[in-house]
Write a protein that holds these residues in place. Structure first.
Motif, PDB file in Angstrom:
ATOM      1  N   ILE A   7       1.046  -0.916   0.301  1.00  0.00           N
ATOM      2  CA  ILE A   7      -0.108  -0.244   0.277  1.00  0.00           C
ATOM      3  C   ILE A   7       0.683   1.402  -0.072  1.00  0.00           C
ATOM      4  O   ILE A   7       0.428   2.170  -0.493  1.00  0.00           O
ATOM      5  N   PHE A   8       2.102   1.668   0.491  1.00  0.00           N
ATOM      6  CA  PHE A   8       2.663   3.103   0.948  1.00  0.00           C
ATOM      7  C   PHE A   8       3.543   2.877  -0.586  1.00  0.00           C
ATOM      8  O   PHE A   8       3.964   4.025  -1.231  1.00  0.00           O
ATOM      9  N   ASN A  88       7.870   0.643  14.366  1.00  0.00           N
ATOM     10  CA  ASN A  88       7.594   0.062  14.856  1.00  0.00           C
ATOM     11  C   ASN A  88       8.507  -1.588  13.312  1.00  0.00           C
ATOM     12  O   ASN A  88       8.574  -1.088  12.189  1.00  0.00           O
ATOM     13  N   GLY A  94       3.947  -4.426  16.747  1.00  0.00           N
ATOM     14  CA  GLY A  94       2.644  -3.414  16.490  1.00  0.00           C
ATOM     15  C   GLY A  94       2.806  -2.667  14.592  1.00  0.00           C
ATOM     16  O   GLY A  94       1.741  -1.853  14.391  1.00  0.00           O
ATOM     17  N   THR A  96       2.167  -2.993  10.906  1.00  0.00           N
ATOM     18  CA  THR A  96       0.748  -3.237  10.265  1.00  0.00           C
ATOM     19  C   THR A  96       1.226  -3.576   8.734  1.00  0.00           C
ATOM     20  O   THR A  96       0.717  -3.816   8.028  1.00  0.00           O
ATOM     21  N   VAL A  97       1.429  -2.465   8.543  1.00  0.00           N
ATOM     22  CA  VAL A  97       2.299  -2.160   6.605  1.00  0.00           C
ATOM     23  C   VAL A  97       3.478  -2.717   6.893  1.00  0.00           C
ATOM     24  O   VAL A  97       4.845  -2.053   7.170  1.00  0.00           O
ATOM     25  N   HIS A 103       6.429   7.513  11.974  1.00  0.00           N
ATOM     26  CA  HIS A 103       5.589   8.293  12.783  1.00  0.00           C
ATOM     27  C   HIS A 103       6.045   9.176  13.563  1.00  0.00           C
ATOM     28  O   HIS A 103       7.267   8.689  13.872  1.00  0.00           O
TER      29      HIS A 103
HETATM   30  P1  5GP Z   1       2.843   0.628  11.964  1.00  0.00           P
HETATM   31  O1  5GP Z   1       1.503  -0.066  12.268  1.00  0.00           O
HETATM   32  O2  5GP Z   1       2.575  -0.253  11.083  1.00  0.00           O
HETATM   33  O3  5GP Z   1       3.671   0.600  12.582  1.00  0.00           O
HETATM   34  O4  5GP Z   1       1.790   1.917  10.972  1.00  0.00           O
HETATM   35  C1  5GP Z   1       1.119   1.259   9.724  1.00  0.00           C
HETATM   36  C2  5GP Z   1      -0.055   3.132   9.732  1.00  0.00           C
HETATM   37  O5  5GP Z   1      -0.355   3.185   8.762  1.00  0.00           O
HETATM   38  C3  5GP Z   1      -0.980   2.734  10.905  1.00  0.00           C
HETATM   39  O6  5GP Z   1      -0.668   3.679  11.659  1.00  0.00           O
HETATM   40  C4  5GP Z   1      -2.341   3.263   9.735  1.00  0.00           C
HETATM   41  O7  5GP Z   1      -2.772   4.031  10.328  1.00  0.00           O
HETATM   42  C5  5GP Z   1      -1.388   3.709   8.792  1.00  0.00           C
HETATM   43  N1  5GP Z   1      -2.155   3.479   6.928  1.00  0.00           N
HETATM   44  C6  5GP Z   1      -2.169   2.519   7.106  1.00  0.00           C
HETATM   45  N2  5GP Z   1      -3.154   2.106   5.938  1.00  0.00           N
HETATM   46  C7  5GP Z   1      -2.984   3.526   5.572  1.00  0.00           C
HETATM   47  C8  5GP Z   1      -3.035   4.432   4.878  1.00  0.00           C
HETATM   48  O8  5GP Z   1      -3.885   3.854   3.220  1.00  0.00           O
HETATM   49  N3  5GP Z   1      -2.722   5.759   4.228  1.00  0.00           N
HETATM   50  C9  5GP Z   1      -2.962   6.422   5.147  1.00  0.00           C
HETATM   51  N4  5GP Z   1      -2.090   7.720   5.096  1.00  0.00           N
HETATM   52  N5  5GP Z   1      -2.430   5.467   6.234  1.00  0.00           N
HETATM   53  C10 5GP Z   1      -2.640   4.296   6.583  1.00  0.00           C
END
Ligand code: 5GP
Ligand code: ZN
Length: 140
Positions: A7-8, A88, A94, A96-97, A103
């Motif tokens: 997605i990123f 993360n 934690g 998820t992506v 952050h």
């Molecule tokens: P992680 O949990 O992997 O450290 O953070 C992933 C972050 O990406 C989460 O805070 C989530 O809200 C954000 N996120 C996931 N998908 C998208 C997206 O499609 N667009 C944006 N702007 N943020 C996303």
């Protein structure tokens, strides 16, 4: 250097929209769609790397410089008194992506957010043994 299912990567290529804050040839920053506080931003390399162990350290300078610019702008825009930088690695932490991202979370004197609880070592010997164990795995 891109993953079609990521997605990123798709955001970096402009295939999926984002609320962009900053962009240069190597780095992109945009707002997290599920913010801890409004203004919570994500800083990513445009190239696909899963986590801290896989991102080339040569990218570090560009990422760090972008984080400084973005953090300063987030603080000004939100009136925050401080900010956290979080990153993360792995499901257990934690993540998820699985495209590395940092952050930038604006923080306020009265927001009473607890990011984590800290513990202690039972004694100095245990702490020293852990330090020696970690150091033994360092590659030169
Ligand atoms: P992680 O949990 O992997 O450290 O953070 C992933 C972050 O990406 C989460 O805070 C989530 O809200 C954000 N996120 C996931 N998908 C998208 C997206 O499609 N667009 C944006 N702007 N943020 C996303
Ligand atoms: Zn990616």
């Amino acid at each position: 250097m891109t993953d079609v299912n990521c997605i990123f990567c798709r955001i970096a290529k402009g295939e999926i929209p984002c609320s962009k804050i900053y962009e240069d040839d190597k780095v992109l920053a945009f707002l997290d769609l599920a913010p801890v506080h409004h203004g919570h931003a994500l800083v990513i390399p445009k190239s696909h790397h899963k986590d801290m162990l896989e991102v080339p350290s040569e990218l570090g300078c560009a990422i760090f410089a972008a984080m400084q610019k973005v953090a300063a702008a987030v603080v000004k825009a939100t009136g925050a008194q401080g900010f956290n930088v979080m990153q993360n690695n792995g499901l257990a932490a934690g993540q998820t992506v699985f495209h590395i991202h940092w952050h930038i979370i604006p923080r306020f004197d009265d927001d009473s957010l607890e990011m984590w609880e800290q513990g202690s070592y039972p004694d100095m010997a245990t702490m020293q043994a852990m330090a020696a164990k970690v150091a033994s795995y360092l590659e030169n």
